[in-house]
Design an enzyme around this catalytic site. Structure first.
Site, PDB file in Angstrom:
ATOM      1  N   ASP A   1      49.501  69.203  14.412  1.00  0.00           N
ATOM      2  CA  ASP A   1      48.292  69.036  15.946  1.00  0.00           C
ATOM      3  C   ASP A   1      48.197  70.372  16.716  1.00  0.00           C
ATOM      4  O   ASP A   1      46.739  69.863  17.126  1.00  0.00           O
ATOM      5  CB  ASP A   1      50.021  67.771  16.507  1.00  0.00           C
ATOM      6  CG  ASP A   1      49.859  66.878  16.306  1.00  0.00           C
ATOM      7  OD1 ASP A   1      49.603  65.985  15.626  1.00  0.00           O
ATOM      8  OD2 ASP A   1      51.584  67.178  15.515  1.00  0.00           O
TER       9      ASP A   1
ATOM     10  N   HIS B   1      55.972  64.008  18.121  1.00  0.00           N
ATOM     11  CA  HIS B   1      54.765  64.488  17.433  1.00  0.00           C
ATOM     12  C   HIS B   1      54.175  62.360  17.028  1.00  0.00           C
ATOM     13  O   HIS B   1      55.049  61.722  16.078  1.00  0.00           O
ATOM     14  CB  HIS B   1      54.627  64.612  16.194  1.00  0.00           C
ATOM     15  CG  HIS B   1      53.884  64.229  14.151  1.00  0.00           C
ATOM     16  ND1 HIS B   1      52.635  64.484  14.593  1.00  0.00           N
ATOM     17  CD2 HIS B   1      54.183  63.562  14.341  1.00  0.00           C
ATOM     18  CE1 HIS B   1      52.593  64.051  13.729  1.00  0.00           C
ATOM     19  NE2 HIS B   1      53.085  62.940  13.291  1.00  0.00           N
TER      20      HIS B   1
HETATM   21  P1  NAX Z   1      53.912  60.118   0.361  1.00  0.00           P
HETATM   22  O1  NAX Z   1      54.424  58.434   0.725  1.00  0.00           O
HETATM   23  O2  NAX Z   1      53.547  61.105  -0.151  1.00  0.00           O
HETATM   24  O3  NAX Z   1      55.514  60.572  -0.378  1.00  0.00           O
HETATM   25  C1  NAX Z   1      57.118  60.480   0.603  1.00  0.00           C
HETATM   26  C2  NAX Z   1      57.908  60.912  -0.521  1.00  0.00           C
HETATM   27  O4  NAX Z   1      59.004  60.973   0.306  1.00  0.00           O
HETATM   28  C3  NAX Z   1      57.749  60.110  -2.168  1.00  0.00           C
HETATM   29  O5  NAX Z   1      57.862  60.716  -2.963  1.00  0.00           O
HETATM   30  C4  NAX Z   1      59.179  59.145  -1.433  1.00  0.00           C
HETATM   31  O6  NAX Z   1      60.295  59.139  -3.219  1.00  0.00           O
HETATM   32  C5  NAX Z   1      60.064  60.018  -1.209  1.00  0.00           C
HETATM   33  N1  NAX Z   1      61.410  59.746  -0.995  1.00  0.00           N
HETATM   34  C6  NAX Z   1      61.737  58.709   1.055  1.00  0.00           C
HETATM   35  N2  NAX Z   1      63.010  58.555   0.944  1.00  0.00           N
HETATM   36  C7  NAX Z   1      63.393  59.812   0.171  1.00  0.00           C
HETATM   37  C8  NAX Z   1      64.723  60.024   0.598  1.00  0.00           C
HETATM   38  N3  NAX Z   1      65.753  59.558   0.733  1.00  0.00           N
HETATM   39  N4  NAX Z   1      64.902  61.827   0.172  1.00  0.00           N
HETATM   40  C9  NAX Z   1      64.221  62.321  -1.028  1.00  0.00           C
HETATM   41  N5  NAX Z   1      62.983  61.806  -1.103  1.00  0.00           N
HETATM   42  C10 NAX Z   1      62.510  60.351  -0.325  1.00  0.00           C
HETATM   43  O7  NAX Z   1      54.253  60.232   1.971  1.00  0.00           O
HETATM   44  P2  NAX Z   1      53.452  62.266   2.404  1.00  0.00           P
HETATM   45  O8  NAX Z   1      51.739  60.613   2.618  1.00  0.00           O
HETATM   46  O9  NAX Z   1      53.821  62.726   1.281  1.00  0.00           O
HETATM   47  O10 NAX Z   1      53.913  61.427   4.342  1.00  0.00           O
HETATM   48  C11 NAX Z   1      55.377  61.617   4.115  1.00  0.00           C
HETATM   49  C12 NAX Z   1      56.160  62.488   5.441  1.00  0.00           C
HETATM   50  O11 NAX Z   1      55.618  62.498   5.973  1.00  0.00           O
HETATM   51  C13 NAX Z   1      55.889  60.617   6.170  1.00  0.00           C
HETATM   52  O12 NAX Z   1      57.288  60.432   6.789  1.00  0.00           O
HETATM   53  C14 NAX Z   1      54.740  60.640   6.588  1.00  0.00           C
HETATM   54  O13 NAX Z   1      54.181  59.980   7.970  1.00  0.00           O
HETATM   55  C15 NAX Z   1      54.422  61.899   7.369  1.00  0.00           C
HETATM   56  N6  NAX Z   1      53.510  63.529   8.005  1.00  0.00           N
HETATM   57  C16 NAX Z   1      53.977  63.948   9.143  1.00  0.00           C
HETATM   58  C17 NAX Z   1      53.229  64.521   9.859  1.00  0.00           C
HETATM   59  C18 NAX Z   1      53.420  65.508  10.455  1.00  0.00           C
HETATM   60  O14 NAX Z   1      52.427  66.114  11.394  1.00  0.00           O
HETATM   61  N7  NAX Z   1      54.586  66.215  11.071  1.00  0.00           N
HETATM   62  C19 NAX Z   1      51.426  64.348   9.219  1.00  0.00           C
HETATM   63  C20 NAX Z   1      51.680  64.092   7.963  1.00  0.00           C
HETATM   64  C21 NAX Z   1      52.170  62.709   7.764  1.00  0.00           C
HETATM   65  O15 NAX Z   1      51.814  61.432   7.994  1.00  0.00           O
END
Ligand code: NAX
Length: 327
Positions: A159, A187
Site C-alpha cells: 500500500d 491492510h
Molecule cells: P494463492 O492462492 O496463489 O496462494 C496461496 C497458497 O497458500 C496456496 O498455494 C495454498 O495452498 C497455500 N496455503 C493455504 N493454506 C496454507 C497453510 N495452512 N500452510 C501453508 N500454505 C497454505 O494466493 P497468493 O496470490 O499467493 O496470495 C496469498 C495471500 O496474500 C492471500 O491471502 C492474499 O489475500 C494476500 N495478499 C496480501 C497482500 C498484502 O499487501 N498484505 C497483497 C497481495 C495479496 O492479496
C-alpha cells in the site's frame, strides 16, 4: 560470506510465493553477501507444486542458495527460521461469512505462531502477508509464547509503495523524490494513505496537489488498488506484493536508510491513539533489527477521523477473533 539465514515461506506454491522465492534466493532481500536456506511450507495438496518450484530454484544455480526444503509440517518448516514470511492463507470462498473466514485463518495462524515459538531461531522475525493480514499476525503472535510481540508484523508496504507511485505520477516526479508517506491502520479498504507529511523533492506534497485529488482520487485509488489490479490483470497482485514483502524484510533487518520512514503494521504501543497491542500500520523506521514508530507527528482532524475509522475495524476484527477463542 556471512552465515546463511533461514527463511520460511508459507504458501510457497502460490502466485506470491512464485514471485518471491527466486528474488530471495538471488540475494535481493539480504544483499549479495548473505547465503540463504529456504524452507517452503504448503498444504499437502500443494506440496508437489512447491517441489516443482524447488526444482526450478535448483536450476537457477544461485550461488547464495545454500538449501531448499519443502514440507507440509509446520514444525519442520519453521526450524531455525530467522525470517518467516506467512503468505499462505485461506481465501474467502463463495458464501463464506466473516466469522468463517476468521475461524479458518485462526486455524492456520494459531498453530503457525506456536510452531514459530517452538522451533524458530531466537531472533525470528515474522511478516504476515496472507489476509486478513493484521489480524492473522495478531493471532500468530498470541500463540507464540515467549516470542516478543514486536517480532510479528503485517505487510502494508505494498500500500505504501502504491501511494508513493501515485503521488510521483500526479506531480510528474520520480518515486525516489517522494518521502514521508504513511499508511495507517488495517491492510484493507479502510486503510488511510496519508500524504500530509510527505515531500516531493524539497516541497511539501500538499502544496503540489489539490485537496480534492487527495480525497477523491489518491486515497480511494491506493486503498482499492488491489481490486483494480484484479479487474485489469485478471488475477490479484503477485509480483508487486512479493516485492513489497522483500522491501519490508530488507528494511527491517538491514535498517531504513537515513531518516526516511516507511509503513508497516506493527504492534501498537498506544501511539497516535491506537489501542496498545493491536497490529496496525504506522510510519516506522528500523535501526536494523527493530521497528520504531515515528513519534510526534501532527495529526489533523481529517487524518484523525480516517485513522480512527480504520483502527475501529481492527478493533472489531480483534474482538471477533477473541470471541471465537482464537486469541
Ligand atoms: P494463492 O492462492 O496463489 O496462494 C496461496 C497458497 O497458500 C496456496 O498455494 C495454498 O495452498 C497455500 N496455503 C493455504 N493454506 C496454507 C497453510 N495452512 N500452510 C501453508 N500454505 C497454505 O494466493 P497468493 O496470490 O499467493 O496470495 C496469498 C495471500 O496474500 C492471500 O491471502 C492474499 O489475500 C494476500 N495478499 C496480501 C497482500 C498484502 O499487501 N498484505 C497483497 C497481495 C495479496 O492479496
Amino acid at each position: 560470506m556471512t552465515r546463511p539465514l533461514t527463511v520460511t515461506v508459507t504458501g510457497a506454491a502460490g502466485q506470491i510465493g512464485y514471485a518471491l522465492l527466486f528474488r530471495i534466493a538471488s540475494g535481493q532481500m539480504f544483499g549479495h553477501d548473505t547465503p540463504v536456506r529456504l524452507r517452503l511450507l504448503e498444504i499437502p495438496q500443494a506440496v508437489r507444486a512447491a517441489e516443482g518450484t524447488a526444482m526450478e530454484l535448483e536450476d537457477c544455480a544461485f550461488p547464495l542458495l545454500a538449501d531448499v526444503e519443502v514440507t507440509d509440517d509446520v514444525d519442520v518448516a519453521f526450524e531455525d527460521a530467522n525470517v518467516a514470511m506467512l503468505v499462505g492463507a485461506r481465501p474467502r470462498g463463495a458464501g463464506m461469512e466473516r466469522a468463517d473466514l476468521l475461524q479458518a485463518n485462526g486455524g492456520i495462524f494459531g498453530p503457525q505462531g506456536a510452531a514459530i515459538a517452538a522451533n524458530a531461531a531466537s531472533d525470528a522475525r515474522v511478516v504476515v502477508v496472507g489476509n486478513p493480514a493484521n489480524t492473522n499476525a495478531l493471532i500468530a503472535a498470541s500463540h507464540a509464547e515467549g516470542v516478543p510481540a514486536e517480532r510479528f508484523t503485517a505487510l502494508t508496504r505494498l500500500d505504501h509503495n502504491r501511494a508513493v507511485a501515485q503521488l510521483a505520477n500526479e506531480t510528474d516526479a520520480t518515486v525516489g523524490s517522494v518521502s514521508g508517506i504513511t499508511i495507517w491502520g488495517n491492510h484493507s479498504a479502510t486503510q488511510y494513505p496519508d500524504l500530509s507529511h510527505a515531500t516531493v523533492g524539497d516541497r511539501p506534497a500538499r502544496e503540489l496537489v489539490e485537496e480534492s485529488w487527495v480525497r477523491d482520487e489518491f486515497i480511494p485509488r491506493v486503498a482499492k488498488r488491489g481490486a483494480e489490479i484484479i479487474e485489469v490483470r485478471g488475477a490479484s497482485s503477485a509480483a508487486s506484493a512479493a516485492n513489497a514483502a522483500i522491501d519490508h524484510v530488507r528494511d527491517w533487518v538491514l535498517g531504513t536508510p537515513g531518516d526516511a520512514w516507511t509503513s508497516a503494521a506493527v504492534v501498537s504501543d498506544g501511539s497516535y491513539g491506537v489501542p496498545e497491542g493491536l497490529i496496525s500500520s504506522f510510519p516506522v523506521t528500523s535501526n536494523g533489527g527493530d521497528w520504531k514508530i515515528v513519534p510526534d507527528l501532527d495529526i489533523d482532524a481529517f487524518s484523525r477521523e480516517r485513522i480512527d475509522a480504520s483502527v475501529a475495524e481492527l478493533v472489531a476484527e480483534r474482538d471477533a477473533v477473541r470471541e471465537l477463542g482464537l486469541l
